[in-house]
Design an enzyme around this catalytic site. Structure first.
Site, short mmCIF file in Angstrom:
data_model
loop_
_atom_site.label_atom_id
_atom_site.label_comp_id
_atom_site.label_asym_id
_atom_site.label_seq_id
_atom_site.Cartn_x
_atom_site.Cartn_y
_atom_site.Cartn_z
N GLU A 34 -0.87 -85.15 131.38
CA GLU A 34 -0.94 -83.69 131.39
C GLU A 34 -1.59 -83.26 132.70
O GLU A 34 -2.74 -83.62 132.98
CB GLU A 34 -1.73 -83.18 130.19
CG GLU A 34 -2.05 -81.69 130.23
CD GLU A 34 -0.82 -80.82 130.41
OE1 GLU A 34 -0.78 -80.03 131.39
OE2 GLU A 34 0.11 -80.93 129.58
N THR A 41 0.71 -74.43 126.55
CA THR A 41 0.87 -72.98 126.60
C THR A 41 0.28 -72.30 125.38
O THR A 41 -0.47 -71.33 125.50
CB THR A 41 2.36 -72.61 126.73
OG1 THR A 41 2.84 -73.07 128.01
CG2 THR A 41 2.56 -71.11 126.65
N GLY A 176 11.21 -56.43 127.53
CA GLY A 176 11.34 -55.85 126.19
C GLY A 176 11.33 -56.87 125.08
O GLY A 176 11.64 -56.54 123.94
N ARG A 205 15.51 -57.26 121.72
CA ARG A 205 16.91 -57.65 121.56
C ARG A 205 17.00 -58.95 120.78
O ARG A 205 16.25 -59.90 121.01
CB ARG A 205 17.57 -57.83 122.94
CG ARG A 205 19.04 -58.21 122.90
CD ARG A 205 19.63 -58.16 124.30
NE ARG A 205 18.95 -59.07 125.20
CZ ARG A 205 19.29 -60.36 125.38
NH1 ARG A 205 20.29 -60.87 124.67
NH2 ARG A 205 18.65 -61.11 126.23
N HIS A 436 0.00 -56.49 91.88
CA HIS A 436 -0.19 -55.06 92.13
C HIS A 436 -1.68 -54.71 92.23
O HIS A 436 -2.49 -55.27 91.50
CB HIS A 436 0.44 -54.26 90.97
CG HIS A 436 0.36 -52.78 91.15
ND1 HIS A 436 1.17 -52.10 92.03
CD2 HIS A 436 -0.45 -51.86 90.57
CE1 HIS A 436 0.87 -50.81 91.98
NE2 HIS A 436 -0.11 -50.64 91.10
#
Length: 457
Positions: A34, A41, A176, A205, A436
């Site tokens: 590495e 990331t 976007g 998109r 609920h």
């Protein structure tokens, strides 16, 4: 033939480390190279620090909500980027150490330098030394790409956001997709005047049509200056600011510009083509379902293959590789059903399986759709609405997809993903008793389809 290692992994991110650690646990002699920081990331410059920044950026909304719950004097005060960054850096150091320690404790060897492939069974380190391995696994991930306009080197990429010494007063985010949307909401929530420019008419998109509209509207609602159908064409310095020119002839000035205009597989300079490994048009490593390349001894997992670019996918691919090669348990990952979430605020967008546009193209699908104001935010005076959608095969009744826009949608989609992956039907959902009062109960109380998309004639 004798090799230095049974497995050599290039890349210390989530997928590479998982493959290396599990392989070592099976008794394989494993090494990993590495060139940057262990964790890759996601841990160092992606999912983890981003989510912590989302939490920080959400604090003002929590304070506003507290006013509606009888705390009229609640206030957040001024946000301190240096204080937050110090805590963030300490947490990332801790996680990096944990990744390193976990692999080394499993018996692995780490080379903290760059490596490249020089043959089917050989890698070369940056110091010039060469190492042989029976199997080579490429797990180097992807890298942000700039848009290719004049002066784009003056702008930041997503990696740079975590390195800033101070917050800009005014920032432009270009893009976007989910990275652009998440970072725009982060910066806005931290008090930065935020503009987002995108070439399309709706954000995100590829996501569900209703989710795209809701995220686009939410972005405007929280105060992001959203400029759609607009693309930058040039970036240049203007005193201590950056001046950007758009394709409609307009100009504007910002303290900082961040490009979130896509990512590419990080294969440049790895020697793969010279070693005969087939690459795709975007530089991705071409693999089969077993993550094997056209060179039988060389494999690849994670974003470098450009299949489904999500950290949990890379982890599962890496684990499956180790099970198959060293664990005597052949398995591969089915990429057809993978849940994901976009961590915008205050509501997230989460998805698994089919979108409604895909349902229209396929046909034979019922759409169960509900919109409502959740109890918590409605009581505090918010007009924000939740959207939940199930897409159901007309013949088999199997739930083919689920879309959620709402608070903690990522948490809900993780649980919904379990029955959907198991092949649950709409009637299985209907038989489930609701909890609920919750938002998620709506997933099991939608009885009548809102729309039906018949199969093409």
């Amino acid at each position: 033939m004798s090799f230095d290692y049974d497995l050599f992994v290039i890349g210390g991110g989530s997928g590479g480390v998982r493959a290396a650690r599990i392989s070592a646990g099976y008794g394989a002699k494993v090494a990993l190279a590495e060139e940057s920081r262990m964790g890759g990331t996601c841990v160092i410059r992606g999912c983890v620090p981003k989510k912590l920044m989302i939490f920080a950026a959400s604090t003002p909304e929590m304070i506003d909500e507290a006013h509606g719950y009888g705390w009229p004097d609640a206030m957040a005060g001024a946000f301190s980027w240096p204080a937050f960054k110090a805590s963030l850096d300490a947490e990332l150091d801790r996680l990096e150490a944990a990744y390193t320690r976990g692999f080394e404790n499993a018996g692995g060897t780490i080379y903290h330098q760059r490596a490249r492939v020089v043959g089917p069974h050989e890698v070369e380190l940056a110091d010039g030394s060469r190492i042989s391995a029976k199997h080579i696994l490429v797990a180097v991930g992807g890298r942000p790409q700039r848009p290719g306009i004049e002066g784009d080197e003056l702008g930041m990429i997503s990696d740079d956001l975590f390195l800033m010494e101070k917050l800009p007063r005014r920032v432009l985010v270009v893009g976007g997709g989910f990275i652009a949307c998440e970072f725009a909401t982060i910066l806005n929530g931290l008090g930065v005047e935020t503009v987002l420019a995108y070439r399309g008419d709706k954000l995100l998109r590829g996501f569900d049509r209703d989710g795209r509209e809701l995220v686009t509207g939410q972005m405007r609602g929280i105060g992001v200056d959203l400029r759609l159908n607009l693309s930058p064409v040039r970036l240049e310095r203007d005193a201590d600011m950056l001046r950007i020119s758009y394709d409609d002839g307009s100009e504007d000035r910002y303290d900082a510009v961040m490009f979130a205009t896509g990512r590419r597989p990080n294969t440049a300079g790895l020697g793969l083509e010279e070693a005969g490994v087939a690459l795709g048009p975007a530089g991705e490593v071409v693999v089969d379902e077993w993550s094997q390349t056209n060179i039988p001894s060389i494999y690849a997992v994670g974003d470098v293959t450009d299949r489904v670019n999500l950290t949990p996918v890379a982890i599962r691919e890496g684990h499956s590789f180790a099970d198959t090669i060293f664990g005597d348990t052949p398995r591969y990952l089915d990429h057809s059903l993978v849940a994901s979430a976009v961590y915008t605020r205050p509501h997230e967008l989460a998805s698994i399986g089919m979108t409604e546009d895909e349902a229209i193209a396929r046909g034979g699908v019922e759409v169960y759709d509900t919109r409502f104001r959740p109890m918590r935010s409605a009581f505090a005076g918010s007009e924000m609405r939740v959207m939940m959608k199930l897409l159901v095969d007309i013949d088999t009744r199997r739930v083919l997809g689920c879309q959620i826009f709402g608070p903690e949608a990522g948490e809900m989609i993780q649980l919904a993903a379990i029955p959907i992956t198991m092949g649950a039907t709409k009637e299985d959902f209907d038989r489930t008793v609701a909890v609920h009062p919750t938002i998620a109960e709506e997933l099991v109380t939608m009885r009548q389809p809102a729309r039906r998309h018949d199969r093409p004639a």
